[in-house]
Design an enzyme around this catalytic site. Structure first.
Site, PDB file in Angstrom:
ATOM      1  N   LYS A  45       0.841  -1.196   0.000  1.00  0.00           N
ATOM      2  CA  LYS A  45       0.000   0.000   0.000  1.00  0.00           C
ATOM      3  C   LYS A  45       0.877   1.248   0.000  1.00  0.00           C
ATOM      4  O   LYS A  45       1.969   1.253   0.559  1.00  0.00           O
ATOM      5  CB  LYS A  45      -0.897  -0.032   1.245  1.00  0.00           C
ATOM      6  CG  LYS A  45      -2.022   0.982   1.200  1.00  0.00           C
ATOM      7  CD  LYS A  45      -3.160   0.590   2.127  1.00  0.00           C
ATOM      8  CE  LYS A  45      -4.146   1.744   2.263  1.00  0.00           C
ATOM      9  NZ  LYS A  45      -4.623   2.279   0.968  1.00  0.00           N
ATOM     10  N   GLY A  72      -8.054   7.334  -0.085  1.00  0.00           N
ATOM     11  CA  GLY A  72      -7.271   8.532   0.229  1.00  0.00           C
ATOM     12  C   GLY A  72      -5.921   8.226   0.858  1.00  0.00           C
ATOM     13  O   GLY A  72      -5.442   8.950   1.730  1.00  0.00           O
ATOM     14  N   CYS A 130      -2.675   8.737  -8.086  1.00  0.00           N
ATOM     15  CA  CYS A 130      -3.811   8.516  -7.191  1.00  0.00           C
ATOM     16  C   CYS A 130      -4.840   9.622  -7.402  1.00  0.00           C
ATOM     17  O   CYS A 130      -4.534  10.797  -7.238  1.00  0.00           O
ATOM     18  CB  CYS A 130      -3.379   8.495  -5.727  1.00  0.00           C
ATOM     19  SG  CYS A 130      -4.806   8.269  -4.645  1.00  0.00           S
ATOM     20  N   GLY A 217     -11.690  -2.853 -11.388  1.00  0.00           N
ATOM     21  CA  GLY A 217     -12.456  -4.077 -11.608  1.00  0.00           C
ATOM     22  C   GLY A 217     -12.572  -4.411 -13.090  1.00  0.00           C
ATOM     23  O   GLY A 217     -12.070  -3.677 -13.950  1.00  0.00           O
ATOM     24  N   GLY A 243      -5.362  -3.656 -14.207  1.00  0.00           N
ATOM     25  CA  GLY A 243      -6.634  -3.014 -14.523  1.00  0.00           C
ATOM     26  C   GLY A 243      -7.666  -4.090 -14.808  1.00  0.00           C
ATOM     27  O   GLY A 243      -7.792  -4.554 -15.930  1.00  0.00           O
ATOM     28  N   GLY A 265      -5.623  -6.509  -8.735  1.00  0.00           N
ATOM     29  CA  GLY A 265      -6.076  -5.534  -7.742  1.00  0.00           C
ATOM     30  C   GLY A 265      -7.382  -5.920  -7.086  1.00  0.00           C
ATOM     31  O   GLY A 265      -7.443  -6.774  -6.196  1.00  0.00           O
TER      32      GLY A 265
END
Lengths: 304, 258
Positions: A45, A72, A130, A217, A243, A265
């Site tokens: 992370k 965030g 991000c 997703g 992705g 992911g």
């Protein structure tokens, strides 16, 4: 000879499968479920200089074959990651790719310098994409010059190869890719999430407290494939593609599009065992395709 | 231990308007260790809908290797779940989270269990386990209307039970807190599960009492990795935030900032 082995700058991968940053925490939760040494690598992370609580909730919303998130960049900060998270991961035989985030060049540089000295961090993933933080993040990722300069600044201090994570929220992702390559990037990871919104049917208001979130997703996979296909033809450095990867067939698609390795992911949230399942299925998939070594698939789509 | 199990549906029925009781069997049942834990269910084998649905466990039968879940078919995911039939298989991840501490109330003592709407189900297994060890349970169950109320009989079998509905169509008219005023404070502990405003009202009314609250939050992974379900703590000295899915969903009253 390991048919799944892949070699990339700084990374000797047992297989090309790794959990994507932000979808795997720092590994502890999944470490309770399976042996993390099975993974090709782990993208931890995002780490920022100071610890961050992140955005207010709700932070996630489901969408058609996808989800929006606006966490965030919640994380324990550089010191917490260096003292607790990375040492814990040392029990596993797996290279760590440290995702580095910040609000200005100085803190990216400071985090990169320190975290790249951790013994199990074999590469950095520079997070310039991000969409869920007000300053930094995506602002570096949408301007070629800024992306170039930040890459160069981080390259100067990093002890390990630097991969740059690109945002799809740009007019021409090839321009950003070329800029970070010129800035000295050793590789590219792509794509981060696509900015989106979902509205509440009754009130009409945004479901996510941050108003917008990043879409991920299966829904985003075609966009990611197209971008990997394009970028892999204009840069010399390798790509770790991501992705919407949710099953073994998706891995084959990303490699064919031009990625050398693949990150999983959102699918970790749907099936926490998805990475080991894909790794297990890959050899028979190679047999099906008549391919001996997995890297033979890389960039198949270009050979028209 | 958390496992992924393809559980078999052994029963499904609508017990109130859009409220379904589903029974599932599989080895996952053997892993459940406390009332108030939950399971994360994949309602479709495709990627639509994508995410799992967190659903609390209403009852455990270790001998029959069966668990009961009660859920409201509200969105697309739970509607799909409500169409599963006996014999169908469902991908279930669990058990997840930390449940209610049964050991916090001793035999001979009295516990008050306060539930609101779809927060009522986990209190049923809790009451079964508390009463089995000799705790006297008083149940206060709140629903919007009579037609969405359920399990009144089941709770009555375990102890004193009060029902409140917002519109007064069943039991007393009003909220659970109105009933709580009537039953006084002759109890040792309280346990509660329901919507946030209800938990807040319960916690405020029982200030000074030892209580445990089960929270509901929008979740992603259900195992603590995605940081979707975080809440701030009231006392930031130890931890600044908690994750409802893996640190909870049950917390001692006063820990989570409501």
């Amino acid at each position: 000879m390991n048919r799944l082995a892949v070699e990339l700058p700084g990374l000797q991968l047992k297989n090309p499968i790794m959990p994507a940053s932000g979808c795997f925490g720092f590994g502890k939760e999944y470490g309770n479920l399976y042996d993390l040494s099975m993974l090709g690598a782990i993208m931890i992370k995002a780490t920022t200089l100071d610890k961050r609580f992140g955005n207010p909730t709700p932070r996630v919303a489901e969408t058609a074959s996808g989800m929006l998130n606006a966490i965030g960049l919640q994380n324990p900060g550089l010191q917490g990651v260096m003292e607790n998270e990375l040492p814990w991961l040392e029990q596993y035989d797996v290279p760590i790719i440290a995702n580095v985030a910040g609000t200005e060049t100085a803190d990216y540089v400071e985090v990169a310098k320190t975290i790249s000295m951790a013994p199990n961090v074999k590469a950095l993933e520079l997070n310039i994409s991000c969409p869920n933080v007000k300053c930094g993040g995506i602002t570096f990722g949408t301007n070629p010059q800024q992306a170039h300069d930040l890459t160069a600044a981080v390259k100067e201090v990093s002890e390990v190869p630097v991969y740059v994570k690109l945002s799809p929220n740009v007019t021409d992702i090839k321009e950003i890719a070329k800029a970070v390559e010129a800035g000295g990037a050793d590789g590219i990871t792509m794509i981060n999430t696509l900015v989106g919104m979902r509205l509440d049917q009754k009130t009409g208001r945004p479901v996510i407290a941050n108003i917008t979130g990043g879409l991920s997703g299966p829904a985003v996979k075609p966009v990611a494939i197209k971008m990997v296909y394009e970028v892999s033809q204009v840069v010399q450095i390798p790509i770790i593609g991501m992705g919407g990867v949710s099953e073994t067939a998706d891995v084959i698609d990303f490699l064919s599009a031009g990625a050398s390795a693949v990150a999983v992911g959102t699918a970790n949230f749907v099936d926490p065992f998805i990475c080991p399942k894909i790794i297990e299925e890959l050899p028979s998939k190679l047999d099906e395709l008549g391919v001996n070594q997995i890297s033979e698939l890389v960039g198949r789509s270009h050979r028209l | 231990m958390i496992i992924q199990d393809r559980m078999r549906v052994t029963g499904q029925r609508e017990i109130a308007k859009n409220i379904f009781e589903m029974k599932l069997t599989g080895k996952l049942v053997g892993e459940i260790n406390s009332p108030g834990q939950f399971v994360h269910i994949r309602v479709s084998d495709s990627f639509e809908p994508l995410l799992r649905r967190p659903i609390s466990i209403a009852s455990i039968d270790h001998q029959a290797n069966e668990m009961t879940i009660i859920y409201r078919a509200e969105g697309r995911g739970t509607q799909l779940l409500s169409m599963k039939k006996e014999g169908d298989e469902v991908d279930v991840l669990g058990p997840l989270g930390n449940g209610f501490p049964v050991g916090e109330t001793s035999p001979g003592e009295t516990a008050v269990l306060i539930g609101g709407g779809i927060g009522v189900p986990p209190l049923y297994e809790l009451s079964k386990q508390l009463t089995a060890k000799g705790v006297t349970c008083i149940h206060v169950l709140g629903y919007q209307t009579a037609d969405v109320s359920f399990y009144e009989e089941e709770f009555i079998r375990l102890g004193e039970t009060y029902i409140a509905t917002v519109d007064g169509t069943k039991g007393s008219a009003g909220f659970v807190t109105d009933v709580m005023e009537k039953i006084g404070d002759g109890f040792t502990t309280y346990y509660s599960c329901g919507p946030m405003p209800m938990l807040n009202a319960v916690q405020t009314a029982y200030t000074g009492k030892r209580g445990f609250l089960s929270f509901e939050q929008r979740m992603g992974c259900g195992i603590g990795a995605c940081f979707a379900c975080v809440c701030e703590t009231t006392d930031k000295t130890d931890k600044e935030y908690i994750k409802v899915c893996s640190d909870g969903p049950v917390f001692p009253a006063g820990v989570v900032s409501i």
